[in-house]
Design an enzyme around this catalytic site. Structure first.
Site, PDB file in Angstrom:
ATOM      1  N   TYR A 162     -26.101  28.979  42.152  1.00 19.25           N
ATOM      2  CA  TYR A 162     -26.119  27.523  42.634  1.00 19.25           C
ATOM      3  C   TYR A 162     -24.850  27.155  42.919  1.00 19.25           C
ATOM      4  O   TYR A 162     -24.651  26.366  44.100  1.00 19.25           O
ATOM      5  CB  TYR A 162     -26.637  26.844  41.555  1.00 19.25           C
ATOM      6  CG  TYR A 162     -27.174  25.535  41.867  1.00 19.25           C
ATOM      7  CD1 TYR A 162     -28.357  24.938  42.882  1.00 19.25           C
ATOM      8  CD2 TYR A 162     -26.350  24.382  41.581  1.00 19.25           C
ATOM      9  CE1 TYR A 162     -28.282  23.897  43.373  1.00 19.25           C
ATOM     10  CE2 TYR A 162     -26.508  22.918  41.797  1.00 19.25           C
ATOM     11  CZ  TYR A 162     -27.380  22.566  42.734  1.00 19.25           C
ATOM     12  OH  TYR A 162     -27.657  21.512  43.327  1.00 19.25           O
ATOM     13  N   SER A 197     -22.805  19.443  46.062  1.00 20.08           N
ATOM     14  CA  SER A 197     -23.098  19.028  44.423  1.00 20.08           C
ATOM     15  C   SER A 197     -21.484  19.046  43.793  1.00 20.08           C
ATOM     16  O   SER A 197     -20.483  19.762  44.299  1.00 20.08           O
ATOM     17  CB  SER A 197     -23.776  20.146  43.791  1.00 20.08           C
ATOM     18  OG  SER A 197     -23.637  20.072  42.416  1.00 20.08           O
TER      19      SER A 197
END
Ligand code: NAP
Length: 257
Positions: free
Chosen positions: A154, A141
């Site tokens: 995350y 990401s």
């Protein structure tokens, strides 16, 4: 037919980016192994591919379980003879700064987003190594590169996936296996809708804030990431190795005046 006859396996292909990529790969001639936690969602992806004349099969697997990962790899090879492209896409969100993150949430997000990539790759690699051919795409990401508020676990997992990708590329280049990472920005999927609901009192206002940090002025769509995955999966990217591919509307490298 940019993936003619390639056997592709996509984890988390019952929803969002995984589903969109499964449909896109099938359109380019790939045989698609749809892996998901949800029978209903996974089978819906397979049905959509078959309705368009494509070839797909569903395999249930929880990427956090070694037994599921090995059985999934065995079933895929039994069905199609090999796995040419593995897309480690399955992932979950986790909201909170470090002091707000429970140990339980930390372990859960690490299990799916990081250990899942490890276990599924470990299960699939022996077949690729034996054939001296393979292609792995890991879902990182853009958060691996930038700080965003309240995304501690995350971002830790996505940074680790990027580092793991580079390490894997070095280890498996001698086996003619390419390993690259995708770094999307904010892409409107059920995952982001959940994140917005859990993080903000006013999700619509939050979407507007997110739009403003993107040079594109818009959130990404699953199809944008599917196109990038297609490039990495195809031979068009054969000289791309160990690389992060940003699909983020300019969040990481762009800067508003
Ligand atoms: P999504 O719509 O929630 O899809 C994720 C899929 O993964 C779901 O089908 C989910 O199944 C499956 N899954 C979750 N845990 C699993 C497990 N343990 N084993 C097997 N499958 C599992 O999310 P998305 O937005 O498409 O995200 C896909 C990937 O892109 C994730 O790795 C995410 O971190 C990454 N990403 C997304 C964005 C974004 O803005 N959307 C940005 C950067 C990176 P169930 O629905 O049955 O739980």
């Amino acid at each position: 037919m940019r993936l003619a006859d390639k056997v592709t396996l996509i984890t988390g292909a019952g929803s969002g980016i995984g589903r969109s990529t499964a449909l896109r790969f099938a359109k380019e001639g790939a045989k698609v192994v749809v892996v998901d936690l949800s029978d209903e969602h996974g089978r819906a992806t397979v049905d959509a591919i078959r309705e368009n004349g494509g070839d797909a099969t569903f395999i249930f697997a929880d990427v956090t379980k070694w037994d599921d990962a090995t059985e999934m790899a065995r079933e895929a090879v039994a069905r199609y003879g090999r796995i040419d492209v593995l897309f480690n896409n399955a992932g979950i969100s986790g909201v909170g700064a470090v002091h707000e993150t429970s140990e339980e949430l930390w372990d859960k997000v690490v299990d799916v987003n990081l250990k899942g990539v490890f276990l599924v790759s470990k299960a699939v690699l022996p077949d690729m190594m034996a054939r001296k051919q393979g292609n792995i795409i890991n879902m990182s990401s853009c958060i691996a590169e930038i700080g965003l508020m309240r995304r501690a676990v995350y971002s830790a997992t996505k940074g680790a996936v990027l580092a793991l990708t580079k390490s894997m590329q070095v280890d498996y280049a001698p086996y003619n296996i390419r390993v690259n990472a995708l770094l999307p920005g904010t892409i409107l999927t059920p995952f982001v809708e959940d994140y917005l609901k859990n993080s903000y009192d006013d999700p619509d206002a939050a979407i507007n804030t997110i739009k403003q940090r993107q040079l594109s002025g818009e959130l990404g769509r699953p199809e944008n990431v599917a196109e990038a995955a297609l490039f990495l999966a195809s031979d068009e990217s054969k000289f791309v190795m160990g690389s992060p591919l940003y699909v983020d509307g300019g969040v990481v490298f762009g800067k508003m005046a």
